[in-house]
Motif scaffolding. Structure first.
Motif, PDB file in Angstrom:
ATOM      1  N   TYR A 120       0.847  -1.193   0.000  1.00  9.96           N
ATOM      2  CA  TYR A 120       0.000   0.000   0.000  1.00  9.96           C
ATOM      3  C   TYR A 120       0.884   1.246   0.000  1.00  9.96           C
ATOM      4  O   TYR A 120       1.940   1.277   0.624  1.00  9.96           O
ATOM      5  N   TYR A 170       0.503   5.366   1.006  1.00 12.31           N
ATOM      6  CA  TYR A 170      -0.305   6.364   1.694  1.00 12.31           C
ATOM      7  C   TYR A 170       0.442   7.686   1.664  1.00 12.31           C
ATOM      8  O   TYR A 170       1.655   7.735   1.484  1.00 12.31           O
ATOM      9  N   ARG A 199       0.577  11.509   3.941  1.00 13.49           N
ATOM     10  CA  ARG A 199       0.079  12.365   5.006  1.00 13.49           C
ATOM     11  C   ARG A 199       0.581  13.779   4.775  1.00 13.49           C
ATOM     12  O   ARG A 199       1.782  14.044   4.840  1.00 13.49           O
ATOM     13  N   GLY A 258      -0.350  17.443   9.495  1.00 15.16           N
ATOM     14  CA  GLY A 258      -1.471  17.653  10.392  1.00 15.16           C
ATOM     15  C   GLY A 258      -2.769  17.009   9.955  1.00 15.16           C
ATOM     16  O   GLY A 258      -3.760  17.066  10.688  1.00 15.16           O
ATOM     17  N   LYS A 259      -2.760  16.406   8.797  1.00 14.71           N
ATOM     18  CA  LYS A 259      -4.011  15.822   8.299  1.00 14.71           C
ATOM     19  C   LYS A 259      -3.980  14.295   8.422  1.00 14.71           C
ATOM     20  O   LYS A 259      -3.073  13.721   9.023  1.00 14.71           O
ATOM     21  N   GLU A 260      -5.002  13.670   7.862  1.00 13.69           N
ATOM     22  CA  GLU A 260      -5.089  12.218   7.995  1.00 13.69           C
ATOM     23  C   GLU A 260      -4.089  11.525   7.088  1.00 13.69           C
ATOM     24  O   GLU A 260      -3.582  12.107   6.136  1.00 13.69           O
ATOM     25  N   ILE A 261      -3.810  10.280   7.398  1.00 16.41           N
ATOM     26  CA  ILE A 261      -3.017   9.445   6.507  1.00 16.41           C
ATOM     27  C   ILE A 261      -3.979   8.967   5.428  1.00 16.41           C
ATOM     28  O   ILE A 261      -4.963   8.260   5.710  1.00 16.41           O
ATOM     29  N   PHE A 285      -5.039   7.047   1.941  1.00 19.40           N
ATOM     30  CA  PHE A 285      -4.771   5.931   1.054  1.00 19.40           C
ATOM     31  C   PHE A 285      -4.548   6.421  -0.361  1.00 19.40           C
ATOM     32  O   PHE A 285      -5.274   7.285  -0.865  1.00 19.40           O
ATOM     33  N   GLY A 340      -7.325   6.146  -4.755  1.00 19.24           N
ATOM     34  CA  GLY A 340      -6.832   7.250  -3.947  1.00 19.24           C
ATOM     35  C   GLY A 340      -5.759   8.093  -4.613  1.00 19.24           C
ATOM     36  O   GLY A 340      -5.341   9.114  -4.061  1.00 19.24           O
ATOM     37  N   PHE A 397       4.033   7.211   2.917  1.00 19.23           N
ATOM     38  CA  PHE A 397       4.277   5.948   3.608  1.00 19.23           C
ATOM     39  C   PHE A 397       3.954   4.776   2.697  1.00 19.23           C
ATOM     40  O   PHE A 397       3.014   4.816   1.904  1.00 19.23           O
ATOM     41  N   PHE A 457       4.281  -0.734   8.358  1.00 18.29           N
ATOM     42  CA  PHE A 457       4.602   0.512   7.673  1.00 18.29           C
ATOM     43  C   PHE A 457       6.109   0.752   7.623  1.00 18.29           C
ATOM     44  O   PHE A 457       6.853   0.398   8.549  1.00 18.29           O
ATOM     45  N   GLY A 458       6.520   1.398   6.548  1.00 20.84           N
ATOM     46  CA  GLY A 458       7.879   1.906   6.478  1.00 20.84           C
ATOM     47  C   GLY A 458       7.973   3.251   7.193  1.00 20.84           C
ATOM     48  O   GLY A 458       6.961   3.801   7.633  1.00 20.84           O
ATOM     49  N   PRO A 459       9.192   3.800   7.281  1.00 16.08           N
ATOM     50  CA  PRO A 459       9.393   5.056   8.015  1.00 16.08           C
ATOM     51  C   PRO A 459       8.910   6.290   7.261  1.00 16.08           C
ATOM     52  O   PRO A 459       8.820   7.375   7.835  1.00 16.08           O
TER      53      PRO A 459
END
Lengths: 112, 114
Positions: free
Chosen positions: B33, B35, B37, B40-43, B45, B59, B91, B105-107
């Protein structure tokens, strides 16, 4: 349009007390819910999850509660420890697992 | 066991340039996957691969973004040309086949478009 909402951007709790993080969702097709924990400069790490057929799941100090009628879930951390200080994300998916919807996160600070 | 790795960790580019992000999932993980971000907002997809096939790319913001996963191993996400609003942390996450809900998840890659 956000389908998963975390309305509290931050929370401070004294060490040893309970931390309660809240999450609301809008999509009734969601059937799996997760909480992730994120430290700065790292990716989120999975913490705990719950399926829609349950209303509670417990793992050590962490418990997730699901109220389907209210479309609300919460994460309880008891007792809170300074190492729990992080950003917590709520996430949800439907049965396909193709898409995951995350909230904006709640930054938890546990004060020693 | 090595975790999910992402390269680079940071990228600063100018508007109009091209950037390619790379993700190496955990060995044996068929699901991958992407993603994003924004601060300050959502992660949010972006897309989901199962092996080399795009399972869901609904997405992806627009056609300036192109994701590939040749051979079903590592994946790349190219942004061409980059715009200011593409800035954020990207991400990558992977999971075993059928275990959608156990994503690692990766960093992340922090992309800044100036």
């Amino acid at each position: 349009d956000q389908q998963v909402k975390q309305n509290s951007p931050s929370l401070s709790v004294q060490e040893g007390r309970i931390s309660i993080l809240n999450c609301d969702y809008t999509n009734s097709m969601f059937d799996y819910f997760l909480w992730y924990k994120k430290y700065p400069a790292e990716g989120p790490t999975f913490l705990i999850s719950i399926s829609s057929i349950k209303d509670k799941n417990e793992d050590g100090r962490f418990t997730v509660f699901l109220n389907k009628s209210a479309k609300h879930l919460s994460l309880h951390i008891v007792p809170s420890q300074p190492g729990d200080s992080a950003v917590y994300f709520c996430a949800a998916s439907d049965s396909t697992g193709n898409q995951f919807y995350f909230g904006t996160g709640t930054s938890l600070t546990v004060i020693p | 066991e090595a975790g999910v790795t992402q390269f680079p960790s940071h990228s600063v580019i100018e508007k109009g340039q091209t950037v390619t992000l790379r993700c190496d999932p955990i060995s044996g993980h068929d699901n991958l996957y992407w993603y994003r971000r924004v601060m300050g907002k959502e992660i949010k997809f972006l897309l989901h691969f199962v092996k080399e096939s795009k399972q869901d790319e609904s997405g992806m913001p627009n056609n300036r973004f192109l994701a590939e996963r040749t051979g079903g191993t590592y994946s790349t996400l190219k942004v061409q040309p980059a715009e200011l609003e593409d800035s954020g942390v990207y991400f990558c996450a992977s999971s075993q086949f059928g275990r959608y809900n156990e994503q690692f998840f990766g960093p992340g890659t922090r992309l800044t478009v100036l």
